[in-house]
Motif scaffolding. Structure first.
Motif, PDB file in Angstrom:
ATOM      1  N   ALA A 144      71.799  46.960  -8.373  1.00 19.91           N
ATOM      2  CA  ALA A 144      70.824  47.106  -7.224  1.00 19.91           C
ATOM      3  C   ALA A 144      70.373  45.582  -7.081  1.00 19.91           C
ATOM      4  CB  ALA A 144      69.607  47.902  -7.638  1.00 19.91           C
ATOM      5  N   MET A 145      70.287  44.701  -7.953  1.00 22.53           N
ATOM      6  CA  MET A 145      69.770  43.335  -8.036  1.00 22.53           C
ATOM      7  C   MET A 145      71.242  42.713  -7.256  1.00 22.53           C
ATOM      8  SD  MET A 145      68.002  40.797  -8.062  1.00 22.53           S
ATOM      9  CE  MET A 145      66.581  41.565  -9.016  1.00 22.53           C
ATOM     10  N   ALA A 146      72.200  43.000  -7.504  1.00 27.67           N
ATOM     11  CA  ALA A 146      73.719  42.280  -6.815  1.00 27.67           C
ATOM     12  C   ALA A 146      73.503  42.630  -5.514  1.00 27.67           C
ATOM     13  CB  ALA A 146      74.780  43.071  -7.441  1.00 27.67           C
ATOM     14  N   GLU A 147      73.011  43.644  -4.968  1.00 26.55           N
ATOM     15  CA  GLU A 147      73.181  43.979  -3.647  1.00 26.55           C
ATOM     16  C   GLU A 147      71.992  43.209  -2.941  1.00 26.55           C
ATOM     17  OE1 GLU A 147      75.401  45.644  -1.766  1.00 26.55           O
ATOM     18  OE2 GLU A 147      76.241  45.627  -3.760  1.00 26.55           O
ATOM     19  N   ARG A 148      70.728  43.120  -3.694  1.00 22.71           N
ATOM     20  CA  ARG A 148      69.670  42.632  -3.064  1.00 22.71           C
ATOM     21  C   ARG A 148      69.801  41.101  -2.884  1.00 22.71           C
ATOM     22  NH1 ARG A 148      63.974  40.585  -6.178  1.00 22.71           N
ATOM     23  NH2 ARG A 148      63.350  39.305  -4.514  1.00 22.71           N
ATOM     24  N   LEU A 149      70.676  40.350  -3.841  1.00 20.32           N
ATOM     25  CA  LEU A 149      70.929  38.902  -3.820  1.00 20.32           C
ATOM     26  C   LEU A 149      71.846  38.804  -2.720  1.00 20.32           C
ATOM     27  CD1 LEU A 149      71.379  37.871  -7.527  1.00 20.32           C
ATOM     28  CD2 LEU A 149      69.286  37.743  -6.052  1.00 20.32           C
ATOM     29  N   LEU A 150      72.771  39.689  -2.345  1.00 15.50           N
ATOM     30  CA  LEU A 150      73.675  39.364  -1.191  1.00 15.50           C
ATOM     31  C   LEU A 150      73.031  39.623  -0.035  1.00 15.50           C
ATOM     32  CD1 LEU A 150      76.592  41.457  -2.342  1.00 15.50           C
ATOM     33  CD2 LEU A 150      76.577  39.134  -2.350  1.00 15.50           C
ATOM     34  N   ARG A 151      72.050  40.538   0.025  1.00 19.25           N
ATOM     35  CA  ARG A 151      71.269  40.673   1.505  1.00 19.25           C
ATOM     36  C   ARG A 151      70.180  39.798   1.684  1.00 19.25           C
ATOM     37  NH1 ARG A 151      69.855  45.480  -0.359  1.00 19.25           N
ATOM     38  NH2 ARG A 151      67.604  44.894  -0.905  1.00 19.25           N
ATOM     39  N   GLU A 152      69.465  39.323   0.439  1.00 15.95           N
ATOM     40  CA  GLU A 152      68.234  38.315   0.646  1.00 15.95           C
ATOM     41  C   GLU A 152      68.721  36.981   0.284  1.00 15.95           C
ATOM     42  OE1 GLU A 152      65.068  39.956  -1.370  1.00 15.95           O
ATOM     43  OE2 GLU A 152      65.092  42.067  -0.463  1.00 15.95           O
ATOM     44  N   GLY A 153      69.612  36.426  -0.623  1.00 12.40           N
ATOM     45  CA  GLY A 153      69.765  35.246  -0.820  1.00 12.40           C
ATOM     46  C   GLY A 153      68.999  35.213  -2.363  1.00 12.40           C
ATOM     47  N   MET A 154      69.080  33.857  -2.751  1.00  9.74           N
ATOM     48  CA  MET A 154      68.450  33.621  -4.195  1.00  9.74           C
ATOM     49  C   MET A 154      67.172  33.275  -4.110  1.00  9.74           C
ATOM     50  SD  MET A 154      71.347  34.356  -6.064  1.00  9.74           S
ATOM     51  CE  MET A 154      70.796  33.503  -7.584  1.00  9.74           C
ATOM     52  N   ALA A 155      66.384  32.646  -2.968  1.00  7.54           N
ATOM     53  CA  ALA A 155      65.393  32.139  -3.225  1.00  7.54           C
ATOM     54  C   ALA A 155      64.127  33.066  -3.714  1.00  7.54           C
ATOM     55  CB  ALA A 155      64.777  31.568  -1.937  1.00  7.54           C
ATOM     56  N   GLY A 156      63.958  34.178  -3.066  1.00  4.05           N
ATOM     57  CA  GLY A 156      62.949  35.172  -3.496  1.00  4.05           C
ATOM     58  C   GLY A 156      62.839  35.553  -4.995  1.00  4.05           C
ATOM     59  N   TYR A 157      64.165  35.784  -5.457  1.00  7.47           N
ATOM     60  CA  TYR A 157      64.344  36.155  -6.839  1.00  7.47           C
ATOM     61  C   TYR A 157      64.268  35.154  -7.618  1.00  7.47           C
ATOM     62  CZ  TYR A 157      67.342  36.594 -10.976  1.00  7.47           C
ATOM     63  OH  TYR A 157      67.554  36.598 -12.387  1.00  7.47           O
ATOM     64  N   ALA A 158      64.540  33.999  -7.449  1.00  6.70           N
ATOM     65  CA  ALA A 158      64.177  32.887  -8.239  1.00  6.70           C
ATOM     66  C   ALA A 158      62.780  32.591  -8.399  1.00  6.70           C
ATOM     67  CB  ALA A 158      65.115  31.425  -7.425  1.00  6.70           C
ATOM     68  N   GLN A 159      62.103  32.508  -7.473  1.00  2.37           N
ATOM     69  CA  GLN A 159      60.538  32.377  -7.566  1.00  2.37           C
ATOM     70  C   GLN A 159      59.820  33.525  -8.490  1.00  2.37           C
ATOM     71  OE1 GLN A 159      58.525  30.093  -6.454  1.00  2.37           O
ATOM     72  NE2 GLN A 159      59.704  28.945  -5.310  1.00  2.37           N
ATOM     73  N   GLU A 160      60.519  34.840  -8.331  1.00  2.00           N
ATOM     74  CA  GLU A 160      59.840  35.705  -8.919  1.00  2.00           C
ATOM     75  C   GLU A 160      60.114  35.641 -10.775  1.00  2.00           C
ATOM     76  OE1 GLU A 160      61.528  39.534  -7.639  1.00  2.00           O
ATOM     77  OE2 GLU A 160      60.824  39.095  -5.484  1.00  2.00           O
ATOM     78  N   VAL A 161      61.370  35.107 -10.941  1.00  2.00           N
ATOM     79  CA  VAL A 161      61.583  35.140 -12.415  1.00  2.00           C
ATOM     80  C   VAL A 161      61.638  33.764 -13.138  1.00  2.00           C
ATOM     81  CG1 VAL A 161      63.269  36.957 -12.071  1.00  2.00           C
ATOM     82  CG2 VAL A 161      64.108  34.562 -11.890  1.00  2.00           C
ATOM     83  N   LEU A 162      60.953  32.765 -12.408  1.00  2.00           N
ATOM     84  CA  LEU A 162      60.851  31.356 -12.961  1.00  2.00           C
ATOM     85  C   LEU A 162      60.048  31.497 -13.915  1.00  2.00           C
ATOM     86  CD1 LEU A 162      61.317  28.450 -12.688  1.00  2.00           C
ATOM     87  CD2 LEU A 162      59.248  28.233 -11.212  1.00  2.00           C
ATOM     88  N   ASP A 163      58.711  32.347 -14.068  1.00  2.00           N
ATOM     89  CA  ASP A 163      57.795  32.229 -15.316  1.00  2.00           C
ATOM     90  C   ASP A 163      58.457  33.136 -16.219  1.00  2.00           C
ATOM     91  OD1 ASP A 163      57.251  34.751 -14.231  1.00  2.00           O
ATOM     92  OD2 ASP A 163      55.232  34.392 -14.005  1.00  2.00           O
TER      93      ASP A 163
END
Length: 280
Positions: A144-163
């Motif tokens: 599911a995350m693979a599909e999300r990254l293809l759909r949305e790009g990396m920026a939102g995911y990166a902010q979510e997991v930084l901490d």
């Protein structure tokens, strides 16, 4: 810095240290090859490359396919494919045997390399990683995350997991480290990250393999790591016959960047032990 064509892809890599062109290190030790985690690139190893190369150790750090300066191959990238890319790079550099280290996914690629070509490995470094196969829930989550990254790009995911990648205390005290980690994540091509996630979902169970590991291992983990907690590192340490466990305080998933002095000290001590044993 360099690049080489291996099979159908180009692999970017760093090759640092005084002892190159296949020559042995001055301390009698083999070259150190460091494999980055997801979704990073070889620059995550900069503190280790600088520290060890100044001491005369040859250090090689490649960008995995789909990351950094290496080719992006959409679809699915199994850990075996990453491992065979590493073997191809060793062949290109004329390295018959090395110390192989990796963090997180990179640590699992180290385990896969040991499964495929143990005779080429003098010792292993397993940082913030684990050996168990993916659960059904985990497989679904990675896909599911693979599909999300293809759909949305990396920026939102990166902010979510930084901490989770680095401890909140590191973000506050060392904003330059946070910026580096965030930059690596947002700079990763979504197609490469998605292919790795799909491949990692299907990874094998390495737990029994570790009990048969015949080379020394350094197991490292940060005390604040939520992805691969200290209990996972203790499990690796328990399974590997000749292993050393180093727990680094006030670090999360990337102790090599958060507490580089502590990480470098543990890594240097491990390499010295290997070199001493080789000399004997």
């Amino acid at each position: 810095m360099g690049s080489v064509v291996i099979g159908e892809i180009t692999v970017g890599y760093e090759d640092a240290g005084e002892q190159q062109e296949g020559r042995q290190n001055g301390d009698g030790g083999e070259p150190l090859v460091l494999i980055h985690g997801h979704p990073f690139d070889r620059s995550m190893w900069r503190p280790q490359i600088d520290h060890l190369s100044r001491a005369g150790r040859r250090v090689i750090a490649p960008d995995l396919r789909g990351y950094g300066e290496s080719s992006v191959v959409p679809g699915i990238t199994p850990l075996e494919t990453f491992a065979r890319d590493i073997a191809g790079l060793l062949d290109h550099l004329g390295i018959e045997r090395c110390v192989l280290g990796g963090l997180s996914m990179g640590g699992q690629i180290v385990m896969e390399c040991y499964r495929l070509f143990p005779e080429r490995i003098r010792g292993v470094v397993l940082a913030d990683t684990f050996a168990a196969p993916e659960t059904d829930e985990g497989k679904a989550g990675r896909r599911a995350m693979a599909e999300r990254l293809l759909r949305e790009g990396m920026a939102g995911y990166a902010q979510e997991v930084l901490d989770k990648m680095i401890a909140p205390s590191t973000i506050e005290a060392r904003p330059e480290v946070a910026a580096h980690v965030l930059g690596m994540m947002t700079g990763t091509p979504p197609e490469g990250a998605a292919a790795a996630l799909r491949g990692r979902a299907e990874r094998p169970d390495y737990r029994e393999l570790l009990t048969r590991m015949s080379v020394p291992a350094l197991v490292v983990v940060g005390t604040e790591d939520a992805y691969t907690p200290v209990s996972d590192a203790r499990d690796l340490h328990r399974r590997i016959p000749d292993s050393t466990l180093e727990i680094i305080p006030e670090a999360a998933h990337m102790p090599n960047l958060e507490r580089e002095d502590d990480f470098n000290a543990a890594l240097s001590a491990f390499l010295t032990t290997l070199s001493t044993a080789t000399a004997r």
